[in-house]
Write an enzyme that holds these catalytic residues in place. Sequence first.
Site, PDB file in Angstrom:
ATOM      1  N   CYS A  18     -19.747  -4.066 -16.196  1.00  0.00           N
ATOM      2  CA  CYS A  18     -19.569  -3.378 -14.997  1.00  0.00           C
ATOM      3  C   CYS A  18     -20.643  -4.148 -14.377  1.00  0.00           C
ATOM      4  CB  CYS A  18     -19.652  -1.330 -14.814  1.00  0.00           C
ATOM      5  SG  CYS A  18     -19.886  -1.252 -13.440  1.00  0.00           S
ATOM      6  N   GLU A  72       0.789  -1.090   0.570  1.00  0.00           N
ATOM      7  CA  GLU A  72       0.279  -0.196  -0.596  1.00  0.00           C
ATOM      8  C   GLU A  72       0.744   0.928  -0.263  1.00  0.00           C
ATOM      9  OE1 GLU A  72      -2.874   0.036  -0.847  1.00  0.00           O
ATOM     10  OE2 GLU A  72      -4.159  -1.547  -0.551  1.00  0.00           O
ATOM     11  N   CYS A 120     -26.141   3.154 -12.204  1.00  0.00           N
ATOM     12  CA  CYS A 120     -24.831   3.927 -12.132  1.00  0.00           C
ATOM     13  C   CYS A 120     -25.718   5.178 -12.616  1.00  0.00           C
ATOM     14  CB  CYS A 120     -23.551   3.418 -13.074  1.00  0.00           C
ATOM     15  SG  CYS A 120     -23.189   4.478 -13.692  1.00  0.00           S
ATOM     16  N   CYS A 131     -13.810   0.384 -14.852  1.00  0.00           N
ATOM     17  CA  CYS A 131     -14.232   2.330 -15.143  1.00  0.00           C
ATOM     18  C   CYS A 131     -12.740   2.922 -14.660  1.00  0.00           C
ATOM     19  CB  CYS A 131     -14.662   2.544 -13.476  1.00  0.00           C
ATOM     20  SG  CYS A 131     -15.939   3.957 -13.801  1.00  0.00           S
ATOM     21  N   TYR A 166      -5.745   6.544   3.040  1.00  0.00           N
ATOM     22  CA  TYR A 166      -6.378   5.451   2.729  1.00  0.00           C
ATOM     23  C   TYR A 166      -5.545   4.266   3.431  1.00  0.00           C
ATOM     24  CZ  TYR A 166      -5.368   2.506  -0.633  1.00  0.00           C
ATOM     25  OH  TYR A 166      -5.389   1.658  -1.464  1.00  0.00           O
ATOM     26  N   CYS A 176     -19.104  -0.315 -19.940  1.00  0.00           N
ATOM     27  CA  CYS A 176     -19.673   0.049 -18.911  1.00  0.00           C
ATOM     28  C   CYS A 176     -20.986  -1.343 -18.978  1.00  0.00           C
ATOM     29  CB  CYS A 176     -20.818   0.991 -19.058  1.00  0.00           C
ATOM     30  SG  CYS A 176     -20.408   2.747 -18.905  1.00  0.00           S
ATOM     31  N   ASP A 222     -10.158   6.328  -2.615  1.00  0.00           N
ATOM     32  CA  ASP A 222      -8.256   6.555  -3.504  1.00  0.00           C
ATOM     33  C   ASP A 222      -8.838   7.051  -4.687  1.00  0.00           C
ATOM     34  OD1 ASP A 222      -9.478   4.496  -4.929  1.00  0.00           O
ATOM     35  OD2 ASP A 222      -7.204   3.793  -4.789  1.00  0.00           O
TER      36      ASP A 222
END
Length: 350
Positions: free
Chosen positions: A211, A49, A217, A201, A132, A208, A150
């Site tokens: 997704c 991370e 959305c 995305c 984060y 899409c 994030d």
Amino acid sequence: MHLPNPAPIDAAAVLAWYDTHARDLPWRVSPADRARGMAPDPYRIWLSEVMLQQTTVAAVKAYFLRFTSLWPTVFDLAAAPLDAVLKEWAGLGYYARARNLHACAQAVVNQHGGKFPTTSTSLQTLPGIGAYTSAAIAAICFDEPVAVLDGNLDRVLARYYALPVPVRDAKEELRAALQASVPGRAGDFAQAMMDLGATICAPRTAICMLCPIQPGCVGTKAADPALYPLKAAKAERPVRKGHAFVMTDPAGDVYLQTRPDKGLLAKMTEVPTSDWAVDLPAVAYPVQGDWHHRGQVIHIFTHFRLELEIWSAAVAPTGLDKGWWAEPKALKGEALPTLFRKVLAAAGLE
DNA sequence: AAAGCGGGGGT
DNA sequence: ACCCCAGCTTT
């Protein structure tokens, strides 16, 4: 408020997608293994991370494997000299991360018995761990039901809600909306949303059709989701100019020194340079020698563009006491940021 | 709240 | 040429 009544994300759909589409990453426990009770190693998650802060997965992989090979546990990393950590970090950027990484490892060993704290709140007290990273570690390692937000998720959520303002002006609203969506499998959900942002995305292309949260959305219903997030005004990038001096002694060794403790590229290795100014400073060679101009190096930092004139000379190894003389073949092991690797390359070394 | 802080890959 | 990435710390 910009999102009066934000609908939660369909976490079940996201997790179902993740179960079959999760990326295979060196630090990751797969959803199948996680379901069998295998838990991620907090040390490895933390290390990944920190490396991933403002840095792409592709760039991180090799560094992660190198670090975990050299230092398999937090005890190994805490016991390593800072110099060694900086050398291994060279080229990855944002070097404060490497200094905080080392300080954090020592804090975990000396103040927590070598075990990472298990809540986002306590994790955030450690060096280099902010909002984060603390949430990511707590969710991934301990399934704390916390929003992991994030830059990637900023984009996904801005599209999902057709956010009518730049993300900067609605950060807490997005966080609250995401928080309200976190399911029991908090760690898998966090990783799933990041995979979604990376593969479905994405910044310029939104696939899409594939997704899992396309049904809810707003961006796809109202308009082109790629219109989001709305962009804030861009700042122009100033230019700074200077000279860099590459010196070799009669043995062919190169003169290097360490940068100051604070500021840009702190404690990293460099060759001497002039000040970097708006107007190119007059040339002032560090010592006498047969100096030759070796062209120009251009390097782009986040907040300015640097143009360095490169000079090289064979000199007598006297009158220089701050640094040291390094064999050209040993340059690879020095803590040289990319800028100075370019400088040495322009001078015919490396 | 704003500024400082790297580097690389995608488009 | 521009964008943006699994952001944090300092002022």
